[in-house]
Write a protein that holds these residues in place. Structure first.
Motif, PDB file in Angstrom:
ATOM      1  N   LYS A   1       0.701  -1.488   0.044  1.00 35.24           N
ATOM      2  CA  LYS A   1       0.035  -0.001   0.017  1.00 35.24           C
ATOM      3  C   LYS A   1       1.495   1.047   0.031  1.00 35.24           C
ATOM      4  O   LYS A   1       1.911   1.713   0.839  1.00 35.24           O
ATOM      5  N   THR A   2       0.310   1.869  -0.406  1.00 38.57           N
ATOM      6  CA  THR A   2       0.960   3.276  -0.630  1.00 38.57           C
ATOM      7  C   THR A   2      -0.172   4.731  -0.861  1.00 38.57           C
ATOM      8  O   THR A   2      -0.759   4.766  -1.411  1.00 38.57           O
ATOM      9  N   VAL A   3       0.740   5.976   0.230  1.00 36.60           N
ATOM     10  CA  VAL A   3      -0.639   6.728  -0.620  1.00 36.60           C
ATOM     11  C   VAL A   3       0.033   7.700  -1.409  1.00 36.60           C
ATOM     12  O   VAL A   3      -0.405   9.198  -1.593  1.00 36.60           O
ATOM     13  N   ILE A   4       1.270   7.877  -1.996  1.00 35.87           N
ATOM     14  CA  ILE A   4       1.787   8.557  -3.175  1.00 35.87           C
ATOM     15  C   ILE A   4       2.561   6.921  -4.267  1.00 35.87           C
ATOM     16  O   ILE A   4       3.155   5.738  -4.034  1.00 35.87           O
ATOM     17  N   GLU A   5       2.046   7.932  -5.554  1.00 42.80           N
ATOM     18  CA  GLU A   5       2.555   6.416  -6.516  1.00 42.80           C
ATOM     19  C   GLU A   5       4.029   6.288  -7.165  1.00 42.80           C
ATOM     20  O   GLU A   5       4.277   7.736  -7.856  1.00 42.80           O
ATOM     21  N   VAL A   6       4.929   5.813  -6.412  1.00 45.94           N
ATOM     22  CA  VAL A   6       6.186   5.448  -6.716  1.00 45.94           C
ATOM     23  C   VAL A   6       6.084   6.173  -8.488  1.00 45.94           C
ATOM     24  O   VAL A   6       5.354   4.948  -9.081  1.00 45.94           O
ATOM     25  N   GLN A   7       7.238   5.945  -8.947  1.00 43.52           N
ATOM     26  CA  GLN A   7       7.225   6.339 -10.677  1.00 43.52           C
ATOM     27  C   GLN A   7       7.621   4.712 -10.850  1.00 43.52           C
ATOM     28  O   GLN A   7       8.608   4.875 -11.270  1.00 43.52           O
ATOM     29  N   GLU A   8       6.645   3.905 -10.623  1.00 44.33           N
ATOM     30  CA  GLU A   8       7.226   2.686 -10.754  1.00 44.33           C
ATOM     31  C   GLU A   8       6.904   1.917 -12.650  1.00 44.33           C
ATOM     32  O   GLU A   8       6.846   1.653 -13.144  1.00 44.33           O
ATOM     33  N   VAL A   9       6.124   3.247 -13.303  1.00 43.19           N
ATOM     34  CA  VAL A   9       5.374   3.082 -14.785  1.00 43.19           C
ATOM     35  C   VAL A   9       5.969   2.462 -16.212  1.00 43.19           C
ATOM     36  O   VAL A   9       7.418   3.221 -15.919  1.00 43.19           O
ATOM     37  N   VAL A  10       5.397   1.738 -16.321  1.00 40.36           N
ATOM     38  CA  VAL A  10       6.403   1.851 -17.514  1.00 40.36           C
ATOM     39  C   VAL A  10       6.247   2.217 -19.121  1.00 40.36           C
ATOM     40  O   VAL A  10       4.615   3.430 -19.079  1.00 40.36           O
ATOM     41  N   ILE A  11       7.320   3.611 -19.214  1.00 37.64           N
ATOM     42  CA  ILE A  11       7.625   4.007 -19.942  1.00 37.64           C
ATOM     43  C   ILE A  11       7.794   3.823 -21.852  1.00 37.64           C
ATOM     44  O   ILE A  11       8.332   2.915 -21.701  1.00 37.64           O
ATOM     45  N   THR A  12       6.153   3.666 -22.708  1.00 34.53           N
ATOM     46  CA  THR A  12       6.643   3.409 -24.194  1.00 34.53           C
ATOM     47  C   THR A  12       7.163   4.332 -25.802  1.00 34.53           C
ATOM     48  O   THR A  12       7.520   3.809 -26.289  1.00 34.53           O
TER      49      THR A  12
ATOM     50  N   SER B   1      10.552   0.522 -20.783  1.00 32.40           N
ATOM     51  CA  SER B   1      11.587   0.291 -19.711  1.00 32.40           C
ATOM     52  C   SER B   1      10.423   1.166 -18.394  1.00 32.40           C
ATOM     53  O   SER B   1       9.281   1.820 -18.785  1.00 32.40           O
ATOM     54  N   THR B   2      11.474   0.979 -16.860  1.00 33.75           N
ATOM     55  CA  THR B   2      10.198   1.655 -16.191  1.00 33.75           C
ATOM     56  C   THR B   2      10.753   3.087 -15.881  1.00 33.75           C
ATOM     57  O   THR B   2      11.985   3.492 -16.758  1.00 33.75           O
ATOM     58  N   ASN B   3      10.368   3.982 -14.814  1.00 28.65           N
ATOM     59  CA  ASN B   3      10.920   6.066 -15.436  1.00 28.65           C
ATOM     60  C   ASN B   3      12.244   5.694 -14.559  1.00 28.65           C
ATOM     61  O   ASN B   3      12.800   6.374 -14.941  1.00 28.65           O
ATOM     62  N   LYS B   4      12.311   4.740 -13.681  1.00 29.16           N
ATOM     63  CA  LYS B   4      13.268   4.804 -12.899  1.00 29.16           C
ATOM     64  C   LYS B   4      14.423   4.255 -13.772  1.00 29.16           C
ATOM     65  O   LYS B   4      15.716   5.218 -13.778  1.00 29.16           O
TER      66      LYS B   4
END
Length: 767
Positions: free
Chosen positions: A102-113, A119-122
């Protein structure tokens, strides 16, 4: 019609390419890491393959049809939990279980296409911000670009409420690329009043790449890329859809959109219809007549998602009519038309026309038709991605009546793009690509501003990325060639344009690195070069374009722009706070801009401006901090600053956005029988812009107070998303520095309250 038939035939020829044996499915569970409870409704997707599945009531999932070989990035999302992205090897199928936190902030692990390799944003060195459907609905705007302009580093050049051009780090026009259906949008981007021809309701998510992206996209990506992405097809056996509706009080904007999509054993389809209309917008002092618009959009997709990859055929039709207010105000504050002859008085606009939805001249009539065939084919452990597209952009500008256009540009663009992804070896991910386009533009009205022309582009690149445990390195090299041939033309029997032919070529390169300093701190940096060939208007324009009030003259001797850039960012993420700071510096040799060579030179009663070029330097920063001390409170703050200098004249470049500080305090309470509720209040602070070019004037500082609220209610099993947004609550009178109405002294829109409803639909069960 021949082009459409070609794509249909090519699509049908691949229907037989489905006999390949599938790999055993990847399956597993998605659970809460703390409680071990299953998470039903979690979405798992492989963006590269354009497939997604949803967990059942037991938190179980499986992908029924995957390639036999290859490595792919699998993304897991569930509301209120950290997103997870993990590389899976489909040649070694095993049960893959995910335990989400669970998190209250969306960590930027989203996939960039939108980069060379997903890849992930990181792990992506480019500075990217991603907005999903929910983000866009919380930022209601009459245009998609207006919703994106709240992102740090992004602004918009506006002409009323219906036209918006994206600005990224101070660069716009042909220096920013907009992608839709995987295709570079081609629609006379050089014009001041030329927006993007995209249905804003189609966007499921938008990736905004800040900084040069010429390595992947070639010329015109010097400032950045806006990648508009449709939703992934539903799981096999499912039919999904949505109904969207919104209304705005300021200009009576009424917008409606309906979409339905399905997946029958890998055969995917989608259809959408959207319609918007509005009357003239209201300022704190007056309503501005003839600033309304009508917009009709139709789009559809047919495709296959199989173990060999996918092939999707996308079709779209965009039609927009919008008015342009060429008026002055008399001493009584009434709007008066421009007189036809000097010494005469114009006619007073009747107040009954201020709120009419019937447009009157001058107006624009824009039509954009597009066909795109996207495919992704797995070849052993390698992958081939291709895009073939045809676009027809028809732009009519009507001054005297609605049947005979004064200007009529008819632009046809045929484009192709191929990328081959080599198998991953020892962490290396090599990619090679080739892309190009053929264009033909014809004038179909008596008045000429640019000549008929043909152009040809071709580019090729080599890219490689290397992954270590906490570090990623990427490098690339690209060659581009562009040819533009202008044609000799006459206007009213008088020679106006001579034949010309220009050839431009360039070699550019880029290096990037990301490094995870710790689990909470991430560093990114890029250096490289970028390239932009002059557009046809810069080379050849000769005349007064509607709304600019300048006589513009092109220069066929212009050289291409070449930039040398560097940027770096530092990101910090924890469960309670996140922060980032991006800095950039962009030197552009042969920067092209308009310049008044003589204060006395006039043609057709307008001052003459010539396209010229000098060396320029753009630099600045974006920064932000988000605090989330408890689940109820979300406090977000961002700041953007761009400085742009002409190194040759020591003056400032035109159309550079003012610094802006945005603050938003959002409450996200848990309310019985309601889901995803929020109440927010925001303050946008625009600083004074006194760094202006010779034909601009300074713009004073101003602040805008905004608020919004929303929730999701249930009617039986059907969820309904409701929201209300109030912008410029205090009815502040202001003019944006990038408003095209600034020269006329017309205020931007005053107070506006927007109501929106979204009804997501779902039928059937996953196979």
């Amino acid at each position: 019609m021949k082009t459409f038939s070609f794509y249909i035939s090519l699509f049908i020829s691949f229907l037989a390419f489905t006999a390949r044996a599938d790999a055993p499915p990847i399956r597993g569970t998605v659970t809460d890491v703390a409680t071990g409870n299953p998470l039903p409704g979690a979405t798992l997707s492989i963006p590269e393959l354009r497939i997604s599945v949803v967990t059942n009531q037991k938190g179980e999932y499986f992908f029924p049809s995957l390639p036999q070989k290859g490595q792919f990035l699998l993304e897991v999302k569930y509301i209120g939990y950290k997103s997870v992205a993990q590389t899976v090897d489909v040649s070694k199928p095993v049960s893959v279980d995910f335990r989400l936190q669970k998190t209250v902030i969306e960590v930027q692990e989203v996939v960039i296409t939108g980069t060379a390799a997903s890849s992930t944003n990181k792990r992506n060195s480019t500075s990217v911000t991603v907005l999903n459907k929910e983000d866009l609905l919380r930022k209601p705007s009459t245009t998609l670009i207006g919703a994106l302009a709240t992102v740090p580093g992004v602004s918009q050049i506006t002409t009323g409420s219906g036209i918006a051009k994206p600005v990224i780090r101070g660069l716009s026009y042909n220096r920013v690329i907009t992608l839709s259906d995987g295709v570079k949008q081609e629609g006379q981007q050089w014009g001041d009043e030329h927006g993007i021809e995209v249905d804003q309701y189609r966007a499921e998510r938008v990736e905004i790449l800040r900084g040069a992206a010429s390595l992947l996209y070639g010329s015109d990506a010097m400032g950045g890329v806006i990648n508009i992405i449709d939703p992934l097809p539903p799981s096999p056996g499912q039919v999904k859809g949505e109904i969207l509706s919104n209304y705005a009080t300021n200009n009576g904007l009424s917008g409606n959109s309906a979409m339905l999509e399905g997946n029958a054993g890998g055969f995917v389809w989608r259809s959408r219809a959207s319609y918007k209309n509005a009357f003239g917008y209201n300022t704190p002092d007056y309503r501005l007549p003839n600033t309304g618009f009508h917009e009709t959009n139709l789009s559809g997709q047919l495709g296959l998602n199989k173990s060999w990859g996918y092939m999707h055929l996308d079709l779209s039709s965009f039609r927009q009519k919008l008015g342009l207010p060429e008026y002055t105000r008399n001493e009584e504050g009434q709007f008066v038309t421009e007189p036809e002859d000097e010494g005469e008085e114009g006619s007073v606009i009747s107040p009954s026309l201020y709120k009419t939805r019937n447009l009157f001249t001058p107006l624009q009539d824009i039509r954009h038709y597009k066909t795109a065939l996207n495919s992704y084919i797995v070849l052993g452990e390698g992958k081939l991605r291709s895009t073939l597209a045809f676009q027809n952009n028809q732009r009519r500008e009507l001054e005297e009546n609605e049947t005979d256009p004064s200007l009529f540009f008819d632009l046809k663009t045929y484009s192709y793009d191929f990328k081959y992804y080599f198998p991953v070896r020892k962490g290396w991910e090599p990619v090679i690509g080739i892309s190009g386009a053929f264009q033909n533009n014809e004038n179909k009205a008596e008045e000429l501003l640019i000549p008929d022309y043909d152009s040809q582009d071709i580019g090729a690149f080599l890219y490689a990325k290397k992954n270590w445990k906490s570090t990623t390195f990427n490098a690339g090299l690209r060659f581009d060639y562009r040819n533009i041939d202008g044609k000799q033309m006459e206007e009213d029997g008088t020679p106006k344009f001579s034949n010309f032919s220009n050839n431009f070529s360039n070699i550019s390169g880029a290096l990037g690195i990301t490094h995870e300093i710790s689990q909470t701190v991430n560093f990114k940096a890029n250096v490289g070069s970028a390239f932009r060939a002059p557009n046809v208007a810069e080379l050849s324009t000769d005349g007064v374009h509607e709304g600019t009030e300048r006589y513009e003259v092109g220069n066929p001797q212009l050289n291409p722009e070449r930039s040398f850039y560097a940027d770096a960012s530092l990101e910090y993420h924890t469960d309670k706070a996140s922060a980032f700071v991006n800095i950039y510096n962009n030197y552009i040799d042969n920067y092209i801009y308009l310049k008044q060579l003589s204060e006395d030179e006039m043609l057709d009663d307008h001052y003459v401006y010539h396209y010229t070029q000098d060396n320029a330097n753009l630099y600045g920063l974006e920064a932000g901090i988000t605090l989330h001390p408890v689940s109820l409170i979300h406090f977000e703050n961002t700041f953007s600053l761009t400085r742009a200098k002409n190194n040759s004249t020591k003056s400032d470049l035109p159309f550079i956005p003012a610094p802006v500080l945005r603050n938003e305090l959002r409450f996200e309470p848990e309310i019985k029988n309601l889901d995803d509720s929020w109440i927010s209040v925001g303050l946008d602070n625009f600083f004074r812009q006194s760094r202006v070019d010779q034909f601009e004037t300074p713009t004073g500082a101003y602040s805008l107070l905004n608020a919004s609220a929303g929730t999701t209610v249930k009617a039986g099993k059907q969820s309904i998303q409701l929201s209300i947004t109030a912008s410029n609550i205090l009815d502040k009178a202001y003019i944006s520095h990038l408003s095209r109405f600034k020269k006329d002294g017309f205020w931007d829109a005053g107070r506006n309250i927007s109501f929106s409803v979204r009804v997501p639909l779902s039928f059937g069960h996953a196979e």
